[in-house]
Design an enzyme around this catalytic site. Structure first.
Site, mmCIF file in Angstrom:
data_model
loop_
_atom_site.group_PDB
_atom_site.id
_atom_site.type_symbol
_atom_site.label_atom_id
_atom_site.label_comp_id
_atom_site.label_asym_id
_atom_site.label_seq_id
_atom_site.Cartn_x
_atom_site.Cartn_y
_atom_site.Cartn_z
ATOM 1 N N HIS A 21 0.573 -1.195 -0.090
ATOM 2 C CA HIS A 21 -0.155 0.078 -0.046
ATOM 3 C C HIS A 21 0.859 1.277 -0.085
ATOM 4 O O HIS A 21 0.592 2.223 -0.746
ATOM 5 C CB HIS A 21 -0.733 0.002 1.140
ATOM 6 N N LYS B 66 -16.288 -7.067 5.677
ATOM 7 C CA LYS B 66 -15.267 -7.613 6.457
ATOM 8 C C LYS B 66 -15.292 -7.394 7.818
ATOM 9 O O LYS B 66 -15.923 -6.374 8.224
ATOM 10 C CB LYS B 66 -13.968 -6.752 5.861
ATOM 11 N N ARG C 157 -2.603 -5.893 -8.339
ATOM 12 C CA ARG C 157 -1.655 -7.243 -8.144
ATOM 13 C C ARG C 157 -1.905 -8.074 -9.268
ATOM 14 O O ARG C 157 -2.550 -7.939 -10.346
ATOM 15 C CB ARG C 157 -1.871 -7.738 -7.001
ATOM 16 N N SER D 202 -3.085 -7.467 3.163
ATOM 17 C CA SER D 202 -3.153 -7.412 4.406
ATOM 18 C C SER D 202 -3.758 -8.637 4.916
ATOM 19 O O SER D 202 -3.251 -9.172 6.167
ATOM 20 C CB SER D 202 -4.306 -6.646 4.733
HETATM 21 P P1 ADP Z 1 -6.005 -5.721 0.811
HETATM 22 O O1 ADP Z 1 -6.370 -6.612 -0.462
HETATM 23 O O2 ADP Z 1 -4.506 -5.930 1.097
HETATM 24 O O3 ADP Z 1 -6.893 -6.010 1.945
HETATM 25 P P2 ADP Z 1 -6.912 -3.124 0.447
HETATM 26 O O4 ADP Z 1 -8.525 -3.734 0.222
HETATM 27 O O5 ADP Z 1 -6.848 -2.646 1.660
HETATM 28 O O6 ADP Z 1 -6.022 -4.425 0.298
HETATM 29 O O7 ADP Z 1 -6.721 -2.631 -0.703
HETATM 30 C C1 ADP Z 1 -6.547 -1.269 -1.330
HETATM 31 C C2 ADP Z 1 -5.912 -1.049 -2.657
HETATM 32 O O8 ADP Z 1 -4.673 -1.122 -2.538
HETATM 33 C C3 ADP Z 1 -6.560 -1.969 -3.699
HETATM 34 O O9 ADP Z 1 -6.457 -1.120 -4.920
HETATM 35 C C4 ADP Z 1 -5.538 -3.101 -3.848
HETATM 36 O O10 ADP Z 1 -5.309 -3.619 -5.102
HETATM 37 C C5 ADP Z 1 -4.245 -2.310 -3.394
HETATM 38 N N1 ADP Z 1 -3.119 -2.995 -2.844
HETATM 39 C C6 ADP Z 1 -3.278 -3.683 -1.858
HETATM 40 N N2 ADP Z 1 -2.173 -4.579 -1.782
HETATM 41 C C7 ADP Z 1 -1.207 -4.175 -2.925
HETATM 42 C C8 ADP Z 1 0.031 -4.405 -3.003
HETATM 43 N N3 ADP Z 1 0.933 -5.310 -2.333
HETATM 44 N N4 ADP Z 1 0.768 -3.757 -4.045
HETATM 45 C C9 ADP Z 1 -0.124 -2.833 -4.827
HETATM 46 N N5 ADP Z 1 -1.463 -2.710 -4.703
HETATM 47 C C10 ADP Z 1 -2.031 -3.374 -3.481
#
Ligand code: ADP
Length: 170
Positions: A17, A41, A90, A128
């Site tokens: 992130h 969630k 990803r 996460s």
């Molecule tokens: P997670 O899938 O880790 O629970 P979130 O719902 O918080 O993530 O994701 C928020 C945004 O960050 C989404 O657009 C997700 O694709 C992106 N994201 C999550 N992890 C990564 C990563 N390792 N690299 C790039 N983007 C990411």
């Protein structure tokens, strides 16, 4: 002024992130990282804790603001004067979900576009949920979480274990 919004659950914010935040903050005049409430969630960290963790890891980025919202993203963006949503992409599965969300958000708010930044290869498989899983086995998290929040994360894992053992799962 070009204002972009980077929404997510950030439970907790990972190095993947943070990589997206840094890159997006370089592109836009202002980046609002918004912790969104997702009723489907059951988060490990409260909304306030997630906001606080992101504030701590972005304190060196003056054009980054951290906020939270219970609203529909399309409405939130309109209220904040933003016409761009930033998303990290990803491997495979992100694409289908994100493509659908981008189309829906554009339908709800035709001024709103979604821009995708590809994940860096070292963070391609980082999420996460993986971090929470690894943390529960005591793995070294230094490649996955910003170092300043690792103690908070470990403390949360310990509290959870304690609550589960006491039959008091949260
Ligand atoms: P997670 O899938 O880790 O629970 P979130 O719902 O918080 O993530 O994701 C928020 C945004 O960050 C989404 O657009 C997700 O694709 C992106 N994201 C999550 N992890 C990564 C990563 N390792 N690299 C790039 N983007 C990411």
């Amino acid at each position: 002024m070009k204002i972009a919004i980077y929404p997510g659950s950030f439970d907790p914010v990972t190095s993947g992130h943070l990589n997206i935040i840094r890159r997006a903050a370089n592109i836009f005049d202002k980046l609002i990282v918004c912790v969104m409430v997702n009723a489907g969630k059951n988060p490990m960290f409260t909304l306030e804790e997630r906001v606080d963790l992101i504030r701590r890891v972005t304190k060196d980025l003056p054009n980054v603001e951290v906020d939270s919202s219970h609203a529909l993203l399309a409405d939130y963006a309109r209220r904040r004067g933003s016409c761009v949503i930033v998303k990290g992409l990803r491997e495979g599965s992100d694409f289908e979900n994100e493509f659908q969300m981008a189309l829906i958000n554009h339908k709800l708010n035709p001024d709103l576009d979604t821009m995708f930044l590809t994940a860096e290869s070292r963070y391609m498989y980082l999420s996460s949920s993986i971090v929470k899983e690894l943390g529960s086995y005591g793995a070294n998290l230094s490649d996955f979480l910003p170092c300043e929040i690792i103690p908070d994360f470990l403390e949360k894992i310990e509290k959870r274990k304690h609550n589960i053992q006491g039959g008091n799962e949260t």
